[in-house]
Design an enzyme around this catalytic site. Structure first.
Site, PDB file in Angstrom:
ATOM      1  CD  GLU A  69      -8.505   1.177   8.255  1.00 56.60           C
ATOM      2  OE1 GLU A  69      -8.479   0.209   9.048  1.00 56.60           O
ATOM      3  OE2 GLU A  69      -7.885   2.229   8.455  1.00 56.60           O
ATOM      4  CG  HIS A 124      -5.652  -1.981   9.066  1.00 56.72           C
ATOM      5  ND1 HIS A 124      -5.758  -0.895   9.899  1.00 56.72           N
ATOM      6  CD2 HIS A 124      -4.347  -2.057   8.740  1.00 56.72           C
ATOM      7  CE1 HIS A 124      -4.563  -0.345  10.068  1.00 56.72           C
ATOM      8  NE2 HIS A 124      -3.688  -1.040   9.387  1.00 56.72           N
ATOM      9  CG  ASP A 134      -8.523  -1.244  12.259  1.00 57.63           C
ATOM     10  OD1 ASP A 134      -7.560  -1.944  11.862  1.00 57.63           O
ATOM     11  OD2 ASP A 134      -8.913  -0.220  11.659  1.00 57.63           O
ATOM     12  CG  ASP A 165      -0.257  -0.385   2.515  1.00 60.38           C
ATOM     13  OD1 ASP A 165       0.989  -0.394   2.553  1.00 60.38           O
ATOM     14  OD2 ASP A 165      -0.960  -0.678   3.489  1.00 60.38           O
TER      15      ASP A 165
HETATM   16  C1  GLP Z   1      -0.175   0.270   8.553  1.00 62.39           C
HETATM   17  C2  GLP Z   1       0.060  -0.601   7.332  1.00 62.39           C
HETATM   18  C3  GLP Z   1      -0.233  -2.040   7.649  1.00 62.39           C
HETATM   19  C4  GLP Z   1       0.441  -2.442   8.949  1.00 62.39           C
HETATM   20  C5  GLP Z   1      -0.082  -1.622  10.076  1.00 62.39           C
HETATM   21  C6  GLP Z   1       0.456  -2.023  11.430  1.00 62.39           C
HETATM   22  O1  GLP Z   1      -1.487   0.627   8.736  1.00 62.39           O
HETATM   23  N1  GLP Z   1      -0.727  -0.214   6.203  1.00 62.39           N
HETATM   24  O2  GLP Z   1       0.237  -2.820   6.572  1.00 62.39           O
HETATM   25  O3  GLP Z   1       0.165  -3.790   9.191  1.00 62.39           O
HETATM   26  O4  GLP Z   1       0.305  -0.308   9.768  1.00 62.39           O
HETATM   27  O5  GLP Z   1       1.571  -1.263  11.768  1.00 62.39           O
HETATM   28  P1  GLP Z   1       2.422  -1.399  13.074  1.00 62.39           P
HETATM   29  O6  GLP Z   1       3.346  -2.517  12.831  1.00 62.39           O
HETATM   30  O7  GLP Z   1       3.124  -0.082  13.150  1.00 62.39           O
HETATM   31  O8  GLP Z   1       1.509  -1.631  14.201  1.00 62.39           O
END
Ligand code: GLP
Length: 267
Positions: A143, A138, A136, A67
């Site tokens: 989402e 995702h 959440d 993404d």
């Molecule tokens: C972002 C990314 C996700 C990732 C998430 C969790 O939202 N788009 O791909 O899994 O962050 O991130 P963290 O590892 O900082 O909790």
């Protein structure tokens, strides 16, 4: 699903990285689906260490990121382009033309999304998709309420995700993300999560119903999905002891007929 619960977050990063290293070493032109976020920093660190020690060579690897935020320049420190260069690409020998990330400033957003899908297919599809998970539930930026069959498209981020990713700084509200349908076509999926704050999302993803309310639960339908977590992220799993037994006895579990053969030979 294979649930691998390890004592520390360092063990988690190492286990996930070793899977990537072994794939890259055995498969020429491997297509790696990559992710961003704080959790992945630990994985990239182990991969860089292995690269520096000559344990892995990325020269034939293609990477496809999950993404990217819309509207930021690739040089913006908040962008995933910047993240990937800073933490991984600048330090390894992946060819520039083999580093695919959605364009954060596309002239035509719909076309960019379609082209991204085509680019993945042209490379033969994703061999291993690395995933983190949001609090959440995702994955990528799919989402809660995202279609479980969606392809690459624009998604609106929830307030919770904006807060998690940007704190009090104002961040972009929209992102291009591979859809859950795109992710599910990867040949293998490795989801990584550490820390107590992920325990609820992990429990819903692994032991809850398959539901768009928890996008990560879609992985229950994938034939080769591995969930690699530390004990803190595993805290709310009801069948934690079972998963740990299976992992500790992996060799026997994978070849149970040998166990019974041994017993028969002994009797
Ligand atoms: C972002 C990314 C996700 C990732 C998430 C969790 O939202 N788009 O791909 O899994 O962050 O991130 P963290 O590892 O900082 O909790």
């Amino acid at each position: 699903m294979e649930i691998i619960i390890l004592p520390s977050k360092e063990d988690v990063y190492k286990e996930a990285s070793e899977r990537i290293i072994s794939l890259v070493n055995r498969l020429h032109n491997a297509v790696l689906g990559l992710a961003t976020g704080r959790t992945m920093l630990g994985v990239y660190e182990v991969l860089l260490d292995a690269y520096r020690k000559g344990r892995v060579d990325f020269s034939s690897v293609v990477t496809v990121n999950l993404d990217e935020y819309l509207g930021l320049s690739p040089e913006d420190p908040l962008s995933f382009h910047h993240y990937m260069h800073e933490h991984f690409f600048n330090h390894v020998n992946i060819k520039k033309e083999n580093q695919l990330i959605p364009d954060p400033l596309p002239g035509d957003v719909e076309k960019e999304c379609e082209d991204y899908e085509k680019a993945i297919n042209r490379r033969g599809g994703i061999d291993l998709q690395l995933l983190g998970v949001g609090k959440d539930g995702h994955i990528g930026f799919n989402e809660p309420s995202s279609s479980l069959q969606a392809r690459t498209r624009v998604k609106t981020l929830t307030d919770e995700t904006l807060k998690d990713n940007f704190g009090s700084t104002e961040g972009p509200r929209f992102a291009i993300t591979m859809g859950i349908g795109t992710i599910m076509e990867a040949k293998e999926i490795v989801l990584v999560a550490v820390g107590e704050e992920k325990a609820d999302a992990i429990s819903r993803a692994v032991e809850g119903p398959v539901t768009a309310s928890c996008p990560a639960s879609a992985l229950q339908l994938h034939p080769i999905a591995k969930v690699i977590i530390d004990t803190a992220a595993a805290r709310l799993l009801k069948r934690k002891d079972y998963y740990m037994w299976v992992w500790e006895h992996k060799k026997q579990v994978e070849k149970p007929h040998l166990l019974y053969k041994k017993k028969r030979d002994e009797s």
